[in-house]
Design a protein around this motif. Structure first.
Motif, PDB file in Angstrom:
ATOM      1  N   UNK A   1       0.847  -1.185   0.000  1.00 11.88           N
ATOM      2  CA  UNK A   1       0.000   0.000   0.000  1.00 11.88           C
ATOM      3  C   UNK A   1       0.888   1.243   0.000  1.00 11.88           C
ATOM      4  N   UNK A   2       0.570   2.187  -0.874  1.00 10.43           N
ATOM      5  CA  UNK A   2       1.336   3.432  -0.992  1.00 10.43           C
ATOM      6  C   UNK A   2       0.402   4.606  -0.693  1.00 10.43           C
ATOM      7  N   UNK A   3       0.358   5.097   0.537  1.00 14.55           N
ATOM      8  CA  UNK A   3      -0.475   6.262   0.852  1.00 14.55           C
ATOM      9  C   UNK A   3       0.292   7.575   0.618  1.00 14.55           C
ATOM     10  N   UNK A   4      -0.357   8.550  -0.010  1.00 12.33           N
ATOM     11  CA  UNK A   4       0.298   9.829  -0.294  1.00 12.33           C
ATOM     12  C   UNK A   4      -0.651  10.982   0.000  1.00 12.33           C
ATOM     13  N   UNK A   5      -0.045  12.109   0.385  1.00 15.43           N
ATOM     14  CA  UNK A   5      -0.792  13.343   0.583  1.00 15.43           C
ATOM     15  C   UNK A   5       0.042  14.504   0.055  1.00 15.43           C
ATOM     16  N   UNK A   6      -0.589  15.348  -0.772  1.00 15.44           N
ATOM     17  CA  UNK A   6       0.094  16.510  -1.337  1.00 15.44           C
ATOM     18  C   UNK A   6      -0.763  17.757  -1.133  1.00 15.44           C
TER      19      UNK A   6
ATOM     20  N   UNK B   1       4.029  -3.444 -13.510  1.00 15.67           N
ATOM     21  CA  UNK B   1       2.846  -4.286 -13.380  1.00 15.67           C
ATOM     22  C   UNK B   1       1.606  -3.406 -13.227  1.00 15.67           C
ATOM     23  N   UNK B   2       0.463  -3.995 -13.463  1.00 16.55           N
ATOM     24  CA  UNK B   2      -0.769  -3.245 -13.213  1.00 16.55           C
ATOM     25  C   UNK B   2      -0.882  -2.949 -11.719  1.00 16.55           C
ATOM     26  N   UNK B   3      -1.584  -1.881 -11.385  1.00 16.82           N
ATOM     27  CA  UNK B   3      -1.722  -1.485  -9.989  1.00 16.82           C
ATOM     28  C   UNK B   3      -3.108  -0.897  -9.778  1.00 16.82           C
ATOM     29  N   UNK B   4      -3.444  -0.638  -8.512  1.00 16.21           N
ATOM     30  CA  UNK B   4      -4.753  -0.105  -8.166  1.00 16.21           C
ATOM     31  C   UNK B   4      -4.631   1.272  -7.531  1.00 16.21           C
ATOM     32  N   UNK B   5      -5.557   2.140  -7.908  1.00 15.93           N
ATOM     33  CA  UNK B   5      -5.832   3.328  -7.114  1.00 15.93           C
ATOM     34  C   UNK B   5      -6.961   2.937  -6.166  1.00 15.93           C
ATOM     35  N   UNK B   6      -6.646   2.823  -4.879  1.00 18.43           N
ATOM     36  CA  UNK B   6      -7.623   2.330  -3.913  1.00 18.43           C
ATOM     37  C   UNK B   6      -8.710   3.371  -3.626  1.00 18.43           C
ATOM     38  N   UNK B   7      -8.314   4.593  -3.450  1.00 21.79           N
ATOM     39  CA  UNK B   7      -9.256   5.688  -3.244  1.00 21.79           C
ATOM     40  C   UNK B   7      -8.469   6.991  -3.268  1.00 21.79           C
ATOM     41  N   UNK B   8      -9.178   8.096  -3.457  1.00 23.33           N
ATOM     42  CA  UNK B   8      -8.517   9.378  -3.282  1.00 23.33           C
ATOM     43  C   UNK B   8      -9.544  10.454  -2.948  1.00 23.33           C
ATOM     44  N   UNK B   9      -9.058  11.515  -2.354  1.00 22.43           N
ATOM     45  CA  UNK B   9      -9.866  12.678  -2.033  1.00 22.43           C
ATOM     46  C   UNK B   9      -9.178  13.904  -2.609  1.00 22.43           C
TER      47      UNK B   9
ATOM     48  N   UNK C   1      -4.648  16.779  -1.869  1.00 24.42           N
ATOM     49  CA  UNK C   1      -4.923  15.485  -2.507  1.00 24.42           C
ATOM     50  C   UNK C   1      -4.457  14.361  -1.592  1.00 24.42           C
ATOM     51  N   UNK C   2      -5.316  13.379  -1.385  1.00 25.12           N
ATOM     52  CA  UNK C   2      -4.955  12.154  -0.677  1.00 25.12           C
ATOM     53  C   UNK C   2      -5.183  10.990  -1.634  1.00 25.12           C
ATOM     54  N   UNK C   3      -4.162  10.169  -1.871  1.00 29.57           N
ATOM     55  CA  UNK C   3      -4.280   9.045  -2.795  1.00 29.57           C
ATOM     56  C   UNK C   3      -3.645   7.805  -2.175  1.00 29.57           C
ATOM     57  N   UNK C   4      -4.323   6.677  -2.278  1.00 24.36           N
ATOM     58  CA  UNK C   4      -3.791   5.391  -1.830  1.00 24.36           C
ATOM     59  C   UNK C   4      -3.671   4.457  -3.035  1.00 24.36           C
ATOM     60  N   UNK C   5      -2.464   3.976  -3.289  1.00 31.91           N
ATOM     61  CA  UNK C   5      -2.209   3.019  -4.363  1.00 31.91           C
ATOM     62  C   UNK C   5      -1.840   1.670  -3.751  1.00 31.91           C
ATOM     63  N   UNK C   6      -2.072   0.606  -4.505  1.00 29.90           N
ATOM     64  CA  UNK C   6      -1.580  -0.718  -4.112  1.00 29.90           C
ATOM     65  C   UNK C   6      -0.946  -1.378  -5.324  1.00 29.90           C
ATOM     66  N   UNK C   7       0.169  -2.069  -5.094  1.00 28.73           N
ATOM     67  CA  UNK C   7       0.887  -2.740  -6.175  1.00 28.73           C
ATOM     68  C   UNK C   7       2.296  -3.067  -5.729  1.00 28.73           C
ATOM     69  N   UNK C   8       3.157  -3.366  -6.682  1.00 22.02           N
ATOM     70  CA  UNK C   8       4.546  -3.716  -6.383  1.00 22.02           C
ATOM     71  C   UNK C   8       5.482  -2.793  -7.153  1.00 22.02           C
ATOM     72  N   UNK C   9       6.512  -2.310  -6.449  1.00 23.69           N
ATOM     73  CA  UNK C   9       7.568  -1.491  -7.057  1.00 23.69           C
ATOM     74  C   UNK C   9       7.008  -0.273  -7.790  1.00 23.69           C
ATOM     75  N   UNK C  10       6.121   0.447  -7.126  1.00 24.96           N
ATOM     76  CA  UNK C  10       5.587   1.671  -7.711  1.00 24.96           C
ATOM     77  C   UNK C  10       6.560   2.832  -7.479  1.00 24.96           C
TER      78      UNK C  10
END
Length: 349
Positions: free
Chosen positions: A68-73, A88-96, A207-216
């Motif tokens: 899980x890669x959580x980010x805030x900017x 690899x393909x990855x997911x944007x779990x959610x964002x605000x 911006x708040x974004x959560x990604x999931x995946x490998x080697x992002x």
């Protein structure tokens, strides 16, 4: 003959004017395509508050695969870019996405504005989120323009207000997962208030974004040129705008000199009810055009050309646009609209 034709259209339009009413209608349009639900909130400095929950049934459950890669900017620019690279393909779990607006000019304006999150890999372009707001007087002749040779007449009856010192925040919350293919992708956040240049409004983006995946690999940047154009800014021979009743533009034209990457889209405020819409783009990579007839809210014509002309991404260079439309009211729930346009000149490193 061209002058006679335009004057004939003018007489026809004025002759079919409906009764003017003082009723006020708030227009709030949302776009979500097939990417899931989002929740939109607008909070104004004068206390007005709206809330909309947009539902979409195309979501599929998934299991998180990877980290899980959580980010805030945060940014005070009108443009903010998040770059994500993965093999690899990855997911944007959610964002605000919160976009704050602070007016720093006494220029009279409307409250019509738009904010987007574009998703692109420099070839494909998707509007991940788009929200527009504005207030219009039903049936009112709000704008008239005619330019024929030396003849030039402009009458602006829109509800314009000095909003210097006013502020509001628009929030979009997107909870559902989005699967994104491998490669390098750019999330481009942009907002514009029509009638205002970038230096006449202070943006406050969070911006708040959560990604999931490998080697992002995730980086960010900001800045660029924003073109937010309302219909009166198109150098047209004829414009007649009667809010939510009928909209006309003949001989509309504009051009852009782009230094980096050009991303553009006509917003959800655009002709889409009953009438026609034609457009021609001259771009560094060639010309494209579309001709659409609208009947009861449905477009008829070459829809591939329609989508290629109403939104796109391109390289640096000169872009020229020519457009004409007529959109009027019917007995259905769809309402006519003039064009509003958002274009950006942005570096996608």
């Amino acid at each position: 003959m061209k002058k006679i034709a335009i004057i004939g259209i003018l007489v026809l339009l004025i002759g079919t004017t409906t009764a003017v009413t003082d009723d006020s209608t708030i227009v709030n349009e949302q776009l979500t395509s097939s990417l899931g639900d989002f929740y939109e909130v607008s909070s104004f400095s004068n206390g007005i508050y709206t809330s909309t929950n947009i539902q979409n049934s195309n979501n599929e459950p998934h299991s998180i695969n990877g980290d899980i890669y959580p980010y805030h900017w945060e940014s005070n620019e009108s443009l903010f870019i998040v770059k994500v690279t993965s093999s690899n393909s990855f997911y944007l779990e959610d964002f605000s996405y919160n976009h704050g607006w602070n007016i720093i000019t006494e220029k009279p304006i409307t409250t019509t504005r738009y904010r987007y999150c574009f998703l692109t890999n420099k070839t494909e372009l998707e509007t991940l989120k788009g929200i527009g707001n504005g207030a219009f007087d039903l049936g009112k002749l709000r704008y008239f323009q005619i330019q024929l040779g030396k003849l030039k007449l402009i009458k602006d009856y829109r509800n314009l207000t000095n909003m210097n010192g006013s502020s509001w925040i628009d929030r979009m919350i997107y909870d559902n997962p989005v699967s994104i293919p491998s490669g390098t992708w750019y999330f481009v956040f942009v907002g514009t208030i029509f009638n205002l240049d970038q230096d006449e409004v202070l943006s406050d983006i969070s911006i708040w974004m959560n990604f999931s995946g490998t080697d992002l690999d995730i980086t960010s940047s900001e800045g660029g040129k924003v073109y937010g154009m309302w219909f009166g800014e198109f150098n047209a021979n004829l414009i007649v705008s009667k809010a939510l009743t009928s909209e006309t533009m003949i001989g509309g034209k504009t051009q852009f000199n782009v230094h980096d990457t050009f991303i553009y889209k006509f917003t959800l405020f655009r002709p889409k009810n009953q009438g026609f819409w034609t457009m021609k783009w001259i771009t560094p990579s060639g010309s494209k055009r579309m001709r659409i007839i609208m009947i009861d809210g449905t477009e008829y014509g070459n829809l591939d050309n329609y989508y290629r002309c109403t939104a796109g991404i391109g390289e640096s260079g000169e872009y020229k646009l020519r457009t004409n439309y007529y959109d009027t009211i019917t007995g259905g729930i769809n309402l006519p609209s003039p064009i509003y346009f958002v274009g950006i000149d942005v570096k996608l490193n």
